[in-house]
Write a protein that holds these residues in place. Structure first.
Motif, short mmCIF file in Angstrom:
data_model
loop_
_atom_site.label_atom_id
_atom_site.label_comp_id
_atom_site.label_asym_id
_atom_site.label_seq_id
_atom_site.Cartn_x
_atom_site.Cartn_y
_atom_site.Cartn_z
N SER A 246 20.34 61.38 57.50
CA SER A 246 19.61 60.13 57.66
C SER A 246 19.59 59.45 56.30
O SER A 246 19.48 60.10 55.27
N GLU A 247 19.74 58.13 56.32
CA GLU A 247 19.80 57.34 55.09
C GLU A 247 20.88 57.86 54.14
O GLU A 247 20.73 57.83 52.92
N GLY A 248 21.97 58.35 54.73
CA GLY A 248 23.11 58.78 53.94
C GLY A 248 23.00 60.15 53.32
O GLY A 248 23.91 60.59 52.60
N GLY A 249 21.91 60.89 53.57
CA GLY A 249 21.71 62.20 52.96
C GLY A 249 21.33 63.24 53.99
O GLY A 249 20.94 62.92 55.12
N PRO A 250 21.42 64.52 53.61
CA PRO A 250 21.10 65.60 54.55
C PRO A 250 19.61 65.66 54.87
O PRO A 250 18.77 65.37 54.01
N VAL A 251 19.30 66.04 56.10
CA VAL A 251 17.93 66.26 56.54
C VAL A 251 17.88 67.65 57.17
O VAL A 251 18.48 67.90 58.20
N GLY A 252 17.17 68.57 56.53
CA GLY A 252 17.12 69.93 57.05
C GLY A 252 18.32 70.74 56.64
O GLY A 252 19.13 70.33 55.79
N PRO A 253 18.51 71.91 57.23
CA PRO A 253 19.58 72.82 56.82
C PRO A 253 20.96 72.36 57.28
O PRO A 253 21.11 71.67 58.28
N LEU A 254 21.96 72.77 56.51
CA LEU A 254 23.36 72.59 56.88
C LEU A 254 23.94 73.97 57.18
O LEU A 254 23.85 74.88 56.37
N ASN A 255 24.49 74.14 58.37
CA ASN A 255 25.08 75.41 58.78
C ASN A 255 26.60 75.29 58.76
O ASN A 255 27.16 74.35 59.36
N ALA A 256 27.26 76.21 58.08
CA ALA A 256 28.71 76.17 57.97
C ALA A 256 29.29 77.57 58.10
O ALA A 256 28.69 78.55 57.65
N THR A 257 30.45 77.65 58.72
CA THR A 257 31.18 78.90 58.83
C THR A 257 32.60 78.67 58.34
O THR A 257 33.30 77.77 58.81
N LEU A 258 33.01 79.49 57.36
CA LEU A 258 34.34 79.38 56.78
C LEU A 258 35.13 80.61 57.13
O LEU A 258 34.70 81.75 56.87
N GLY A 259 36.29 80.41 57.73
CA GLY A 259 37.17 81.53 58.07
C GLY A 259 38.48 81.41 57.31
O GLY A 259 39.14 80.37 57.34
N LEU A 260 38.86 82.48 56.62
CA LEU A 260 40.12 82.54 55.88
C LEU A 260 40.94 83.69 56.44
O LEU A 260 40.41 84.77 56.69
N ASP A 261 42.25 83.47 56.61
CA ASP A 261 43.08 84.51 57.21
C ASP A 261 44.48 84.43 56.62
O ASP A 261 44.89 83.40 56.05
N LYS A 262 45.22 85.51 56.75
CA LYS A 262 46.62 85.61 56.30
C LYS A 262 46.76 85.19 54.84
O LYS A 262 47.68 84.47 54.47
#
Length: 296
Positions: A246-262
């Motif tokens: 909101s208003e160009g910025g984060p509100v509350g938590p950001l959840n991210a999952t990063l997968g790396l393979d090979k």
């Protein structure tokens, strides 16, 4: 006599039909018709436009005709040396609706260098850029923008859109370097991505101003192959992220999952400046990892 402003509602009430077709237009002509920057501090939009289009606009077609009910249909098609665009939708005096906008463009080294010099001079000063031309494809779906008085777009009230960005060829960066641990930088040569796919649900209004809780959700997914300095694949990456803005910025938590393979650990070791082979010997080539992040 004093010039009067265009009475757009009255013009639309006449149900106009407009067709404009242009062929083989030098991009330099488009640049010449655009107002130049007022001073050196302003971005040179005409020069960027010419560089983005390439040498020529091969064909340009604009069609405006009667749509359903009180709506006016709009179709735009352009094929230029470095850009291909297709826009189809309709509008009224109160709203613009673009169900799908598709643009393919060439991320050429000279164009990216110009953009970085104007908008990210610190990055440009480090020598970052695109090593060779790469074609990118952008789709924006579900655009609806209310119009205020005078046909002024109210972007704060724009609908959320779905955005998809893909690459048709490898996107290779030059000038990539890392801290060498001794106060200097160590060059990694050329690194990039191949088969890039980015999908995002973007709340336009929340990026520009305050938004209600149900209008704040931003999510993205990135899938790509990672390419090393010798053109070899050094791994694959999958990233998903979701949060509220909101208003160009984060509100509350950001959840991210990063997968790396090979992962090509031998190449990664070389990038790290290691020559002992301990890392690749310990985990082996083709290693992978899944990382979940939560940021508040």
């Amino acid at each position: 006599p004093t010039a009067q402003p265009l009475d757009a509602p009255a013009l639309l009430a006449m149900r106009p039909v407009v067709t404009v077709t242009m062929t083989d237009v030098p991009s330099a002509l488009i640049r010449a018709l655009m107002p130049p920057p007022a001073d050196a501090t302003q971005a040179d939009i005409p020069a960027l436009t010419e560089a983005g289009l390439g040498e020529r606009i091969k064909t340009l077609m604009l069609e405006i005709k009667n749509g359903e009910g009180d709506r006016t249909a709009l179709n735009l098609s352009m094929d230029a040396s470095r850009l291909i665009a297709r826009v189809a939708g309709d509008f009224t005096t109160k709203e613009v609706s673009l169900p799908r906008t598709a643009v393919s463009f060439e991320a050429a080294p000279d164009l990216i260098d110009r953009i970085l010099r104007q908008y990210a001079p610190d990055i440009a000063a480090k020598g970052w850029g695109v090593a060779r031309p790469a074609w990118m494809n952008l789709e924006v779906m579900g655009t609806k923008v209310p119009l205020d008085a005078g046909f002024k777009p109210n972007l704060l009230a724009a609908s959320p859109v779905k955005v998809r960005l893909t690459s048709s060829s490898p996107l290779i960066l030059r000038g990539v370097a890392v801290d060498d641990g001794q106060g200097g930088m160590r060059s990694l040569g050329e690194l990039g991505v191949d088969g890039l796919e980015i999908d995002a649900d973007v709340p336009i209004g929340a990026l520009l101003g305050p938004a209600l809780p149900e209008e704040r959700s931003l999510s993205t997914r990135i899938k790509t192959n990672l390419v090393g300095d010798r053109g070899q694949q050094i791994g694959t990456m999958n990233l998903t992220a979701k949060g509220d803005v909101s208003e160009g910025g984060p509100v509350g938590p950001l959840n991210a999952t990063l997968g790396l393979d090979k992962l090509d650990m031998a190449t990664i070791e070389r990038f790290m400046g290691r020559t002992d082979g301990l890392l690749s010997g310990f985990v082996g080539n083709g290693a992978g990892a899944d990382i979940t992040l939560v940021a508040n």
